[in-house]
Design an enzyme around this catalytic site. Structure first.
Site, PDB file in Angstrom:
ATOM      1  N   CYS A  43       0.823  -1.217   0.000  1.00 35.05           N
ATOM      2  CA  CYS A  43       0.000   0.000   0.000  1.00 35.05           C
ATOM      3  C   CYS A  43       0.856   1.265   0.000  1.00 35.05           C
ATOM      4  CB  CYS A  43      -0.925  -0.008   1.215  1.00 35.05           C
ATOM      5  SG  CYS A  43      -1.791   1.547   1.444  1.00 35.05           S
ATOM      6  N   CYS A  48      -1.340   1.637  -3.206  1.00 33.81           N
ATOM      7  CA  CYS A  48      -2.355   2.688  -3.028  1.00 33.81           C
ATOM      8  C   CYS A  48      -1.790   4.111  -2.962  1.00 33.81           C
ATOM      9  CB  CYS A  48      -3.137   2.465  -1.735  1.00 33.81           C
ATOM     10  SG  CYS A  48      -3.505   0.754  -1.382  1.00 33.81           S
ATOM     11  N   LYS A  51       0.215   5.285  -6.119  1.00 28.00           N
ATOM     12  CA  LYS A  51      -0.802   5.276  -7.196  1.00 28.00           C
ATOM     13  C   LYS A  51      -1.716   6.495  -7.083  1.00 28.00           C
ATOM     14  CE  LYS A  51      -4.664   4.021  -6.537  1.00 28.00           C
ATOM     15  NZ  LYS A  51      -5.186   2.691  -6.385  1.00 28.00           N
ATOM     16  N   TYR A 178      -8.902  -3.541 -11.319  1.00 29.03           N
ATOM     17  CA  TYR A 178      -8.635  -2.254 -10.679  1.00 29.03           C
ATOM     18  C   TYR A 178      -7.342  -1.636 -11.231  1.00 29.03           C
ATOM     19  CZ  TYR A 178     -11.371  -3.143  -6.239  1.00 29.03           C
ATOM     20  OH  TYR A 178     -12.303  -3.366  -5.277  1.00 29.03           O
ATOM     21  N   GLU A 182      -7.007   1.624 -13.580  1.00 30.55           N
ATOM     22  CA  GLU A 182      -6.480   2.842 -12.957  1.00 30.55           C
ATOM     23  C   GLU A 182      -5.242   3.337 -13.697  1.00 30.55           C
ATOM     24  OE1 GLU A 182      -7.988   2.226  -8.334  1.00 30.55           O
ATOM     25  OE2 GLU A 182      -5.920   1.752  -8.817  1.00 30.55           O
ATOM     26  N   HIS A 435     -27.458  21.005  -1.253  1.00 29.30           N
ATOM     27  CA  HIS A 435     -27.530  21.589  -2.588  1.00 29.30           C
ATOM     28  C   HIS A 435     -26.550  22.741  -2.739  1.00 29.30           C
ATOM     29  CE1 HIS A 435     -29.514  22.423  -6.374  1.00 29.30           C
ATOM     30  NE2 HIS A 435     -29.566  23.703  -6.029  1.00 29.30           N
ATOM     31  N   GLU A 440     -26.472  14.802  -3.893  1.00 31.23           N
ATOM     32  CA  GLU A 440     -27.878  15.010  -3.506  1.00 31.23           C
ATOM     33  C   GLU A 440     -28.808  14.109  -4.315  1.00 31.23           C
ATOM     34  OE1 GLU A 440     -29.777  18.874  -4.515  1.00 31.23           O
ATOM     35  OE2 GLU A 440     -27.939  19.335  -5.612  1.00 31.23           O
TER      36      GLU A 440
HETATM   37  P1  NDP Z   1      -7.913  -8.005 -10.534  1.00 29.26           P
HETATM   38  O1  NDP Z   1      -8.151  -9.360 -10.037  1.00 29.26           O
HETATM   39  O2  NDP Z   1      -8.797  -6.877 -10.128  1.00 29.26           O
HETATM   40  O3  NDP Z   1      -7.906  -8.026 -12.122  1.00 29.26           O
HETATM   41  C1  NDP Z   1      -7.094  -8.908 -12.857  1.00 29.26           C
HETATM   42  C2  NDP Z   1      -7.395  -8.697 -14.317  1.00 29.26           C
HETATM   43  O4  NDP Z   1      -6.476  -9.462 -15.098  1.00 29.26           O
HETATM   44  C3  NDP Z   1      -8.792  -9.189 -14.684  1.00 29.26           C
HETATM   45  O5  NDP Z   1      -9.286  -8.296 -15.652  1.00 29.26           O
HETATM   46  C4  NDP Z   1      -8.524 -10.573 -15.252  1.00 29.26           C
HETATM   47  O6  NDP Z   1      -9.456 -10.976 -16.207  1.00 29.26           O
HETATM   48  C5  NDP Z   1      -7.187 -10.356 -15.938  1.00 29.26           C
HETATM   49  N1  NDP Z   1      -6.431 -11.583 -16.039  1.00 29.26           N
HETATM   50  C6  NDP Z   1      -6.178 -12.487 -15.054  1.00 29.26           C
HETATM   51  N2  NDP Z   1      -5.401 -13.497 -15.530  1.00 29.26           N
HETATM   52  C7  NDP Z   1      -5.167 -13.225 -16.823  1.00 29.26           C
HETATM   53  C8  NDP Z   1      -4.448 -13.898 -17.836  1.00 29.26           C
HETATM   54  N3  NDP Z   1      -3.824 -15.055 -17.601  1.00 29.26           N
HETATM   55  N4  NDP Z   1      -4.421 -13.344 -19.058  1.00 29.26           N
HETATM   56  C9  NDP Z   1      -5.056 -12.180 -19.305  1.00 29.26           C
HETATM   57  N5  NDP Z   1      -5.756 -11.489 -18.386  1.00 29.26           N
HETATM   58  C10 NDP Z   1      -5.812 -12.015 -17.160  1.00 29.26           C
HETATM   59  O7  NDP Z   1      -6.402  -7.730 -10.186  1.00 29.26           O
HETATM   60  P2  NDP Z   1      -5.530  -6.411 -10.152  1.00 29.26           P
HETATM   61  O8  NDP Z   1      -4.168  -6.887 -10.463  1.00 29.26           O
HETATM   62  O9  NDP Z   1      -6.112  -5.322 -10.976  1.00 29.26           O
HETATM   63  O10 NDP Z   1      -5.642  -5.986  -8.631  1.00 29.26           O
HETATM   64  C11 NDP Z   1      -5.363  -6.909  -7.592  1.00 29.26           C
HETATM   65  C12 NDP Z   1      -6.150  -6.568  -6.352  1.00 29.26           C
HETATM   66  O11 NDP Z   1      -5.627  -5.397  -5.770  1.00 29.26           O
HETATM   67  C13 NDP Z   1      -7.604  -6.263  -6.617  1.00 29.26           C
HETATM   68  O12 NDP Z   1      -8.390  -7.422  -6.529  1.00 29.26           O
HETATM   69  C14 NDP Z   1      -7.956  -5.289  -5.561  1.00 29.26           C
HETATM   70  O13 NDP Z   1      -8.511  -5.972  -4.468  1.00 29.26           O
HETATM   71  C15 NDP Z   1      -6.652  -4.653  -5.178  1.00 29.26           C
HETATM   72  N6  NDP Z   1      -6.593  -3.259  -5.651  1.00 29.26           N
HETATM   73  C16 NDP Z   1      -7.476  -2.360  -5.157  1.00 29.26           C
HETATM   74  C17 NDP Z   1      -7.455  -1.050  -5.590  1.00 29.26           C
HETATM   75  C18 NDP Z   1      -8.428  -0.064  -5.057  1.00 29.26           C
HETATM   76  O14 NDP Z   1      -9.050  -0.338  -4.033  1.00 29.26           O
HETATM   77  N7  NDP Z   1      -8.627   1.063  -5.720  1.00 29.26           N
HETATM   78  C19 NDP Z   1      -6.468  -0.597  -6.557  1.00 29.26           C
HETATM   79  C20 NDP Z   1      -5.591  -1.628  -7.019  1.00 29.26           C
HETATM   80  C21 NDP Z   1      -5.671  -2.915  -6.566  1.00 29.26           C
HETATM   81  P3  NDP Z   1     -10.856 -11.665 -15.819  1.00 29.26           P
HETATM   82  O15 NDP Z   1     -11.743 -10.560 -15.351  1.00 29.26           O
HETATM   83  O16 NDP Z   1     -11.296 -12.267 -17.106  1.00 29.26           O
HETATM   84  O17 NDP Z   1     -10.544 -12.674 -14.765  1.00 29.26           O
END
Ligand code: NDP
Length: 452
Positions: A43, A48, A51, A178, A182, A435, A440
């Site tokens: 984080c 976080c 980022k 995410y 982002e 407002h 709102e």
């Molecule tokens: P996520 O699990 O959110 O997303 C992973 C993405 O990668 C999905 O779109 C998934 O596709 C794709 N994917 C997975 N495996 C493959 C593959 N082999 N080939 C191609 N695409 C693939 O993970 P992130 O890495 O974005 O984030 C990890 C975690 O970190 C999140 O779950 C979240 O909890 C946390 N986080 C939170 C944030 C916040 O609160 N703002 C910011 C950043 C991270 P599919 O959908 O098809 O599975």
């Protein structure tokens, strides 16, 4: 039996630091903590915090544009990546120092080394020192996962994004979660030409469909080239950059390819399996609601358990662990109704069920409105805000709230309190509007958009 420590924590991220501080500072336990990298964990050091600072940096071009519409003369602006990076480094140093002083003020002994488990009550540091502990807490977090494919070594992950020597001109972001969404927005805001490839039909799987559509439309309208149903087959180094050969038959060249295809728990090589701690399919430590593993002296919190991978969740799990084990207050963190924000541009705040999940559960009413907010409308921008409530027909309780808007993360935090308290749609209606604001609309939507 006497132990060197009452508690030994492996990992100095959000969850581990909270558990160590509370166990030692509030309950008087003798606590040691080992961290192999920088104190603060994902984080603070590579997640976080940096980022969000990049999100702020990337928002200025739009703000400059808006300023003109509001009568300001704004000269040519130029982003200095190196200047930003050096300021970021100073800020992260400050935060890391703050984490260290929090721990030392609480009486926690910090070991700057990797630790592994030797037996259910013993850890070994990389330098060979060993310590016994009545309880061991594993809070080692996670790391980016990149699938295996030809040229995978040419891709960077979110870990490398803060240390880039220069900003690329053309970037490809792979993934639809995410982090991918982002960073696509951040890079675009900083002036990079961005493409995003996602293998599924719509980015941000798991969130409310209408909100996902709203965000992806807005991202496209801003100029991010999102390709759904598209994955990379291979990456090749070229003279001018990196060629991405994709499943849709295209071959395009980029200066940077960033993979954000999920994260994996850091459990490898810790010695857990040998002690009989069970790991799930992704390598996550399996724990009960008190974060205890099948080996009674070993507990785990945060991303390494793969429950909900969010900083505040790790903090709550760490705190609940300390209350349970050292405060004689058995506490299980409730993983229901955890709100979260996605810092895309526009931002999304979300709590509770999506329309799709709620509909599968029970009959619902959906209240949804999309409108041009005052600030953007005045500036002649097409941006729309989405406010959405999902309501149970039977109990009238608000089951979910989804906001796509500037500062949606700030708004959802407050809506989450009401929803957590079990607020009904009529409670929202009884609440007088503030407002003129965007939020709102949450208390002025009178007729359901649809029932399902
Ligand atoms: P996520 O699990 O959110 O997303 C992973 C993405 O990668 C999905 O779109 C998934 O596709 C794709 N994917 C997975 N495996 C493959 C593959 N082999 N080939 C191609 N695409 C693939 O993970 P992130 O890495 O974005 O984030 C990890 C975690 O970190 C999140 O779950 C979240 O909890 C946390 N986080 C939170 C944030 C916040 O609160 N703002 C910011 C950043 C991270 P599919 O959908 O098809 O599975």
């Amino acid at each position: 039996m006497t132990f060197d420590y009452d508690l030994f924590v492996i990992g100095g991220g959000s969850g581990g630091v909270r558990a160590a501080r509370v166990a030692s500072g509030e309950y008087g336990a003798k606590v040691g903590l080992a961290e192999e990298s920088r104190m603060g964990g994902t984080c603070v050091i590579r997640g976080c915090v940096p980022k969000k600072l990049m999100v702020f940096a990337s928002g200025f071009p739009e703000a400059f544009d808006e300023a003109r519409a509001y009568g300001w003369e704004v000269g040519a602006a130029r982003f200095d990546w190196t200047r930003f990076q050096s300021h970021l480094a100073t800020e992260l140093d400050r935060l890391e120092a703050a984490y260290r002083s929090t721990l030392s003020n609480a009486g926690v002994v910090v070991h700057d080394a990797r630790a592994t488990l030797v037996d259910p009550h013993r850890v070994r540091l990389a330098d060979g020192q060993e310590f016994s502990a009545r309880h061991i807490l594993v809070a080692t977090g996670g790391r980016p996962f990149v699938p295996e494919f030809p040229g995978a070594e040419l891709a960077v992950t979110s870990n490398g994004m803060f240390d880039l020597a220069t900003l690329p001109k053309r970037a490809l972001v792979v993934g639809g979660g995410y982090i991918a969404s982002e960073f696509a927005c951040i890079l675009h805001g900083l002036g990079v030409k961005v493409s995003q490839y996602y293998r599924g039909a719509q980015i941000l799987r798991g969130f409310d469909d209408e909100a996902r559509g709203h965000i992806s439309n807005a991202m496209r309208a801003r100029g991010i080239d999102i390709h759904c149903g598209t994955d990379v087959m291979r990456l090749e180094r070229t003279q001018g950059g990196i060629r991405a050969v994709a499943t849709d038959g295209t071959e395009r060249e980029f200066d940077l390819v960033m993979y954000a295809t999920g994260r994996r728990p850091n459990t490898e090589g810790l010695g857990l399996e040998a002690l009989g701690v069970s790991l799930g399919r992704q390598g996550q430590i399996e724990v009960d609601r008190y974060s205890q593993t099948g080996v009674p002296s070993i507990f785990a919190v945060g991303d390494v358990t793969g429950r909900i991978n969010l900083t505040p969740v790790a903090i709550r799990e760490g705190h609940a662990f300390a209350d349970t084990v050292f405060g004689a207050k058995p506490t299980a963190f409730d993983h229901e109704l955890v709100a979260s924000a996605v810092f895309t541009q526009p931002e999304m705040g979300s709590v509770g069920l999506s329309e799709e999940a709620a509909r599968a559960q029970e009959p619902i009413e959906v209240y949804s409105t999309a409108f041009r907010p005052m600030k953007a409308a005045f500036a002649g921008k097409p941006d729309r805000v989405l406010m959405k409530l999902i309501v149970s027909q039977a109990t009238r309780k608000v089951l979910g709230c989804h906001i796509v808007a500037p500062e949606a993360g700030e708004m959802i935090q407050l809506a989450a309190i009401a929803i957590r308290m079990g607020a009904t749609k009529e409670d929202f209606d009884r609440t007088c509007a503030v407002h003129p604001t965007m939020a709102e609309e949450l208390v002025t939507m009178r007729k359901p958009t649809r029932s399902a």
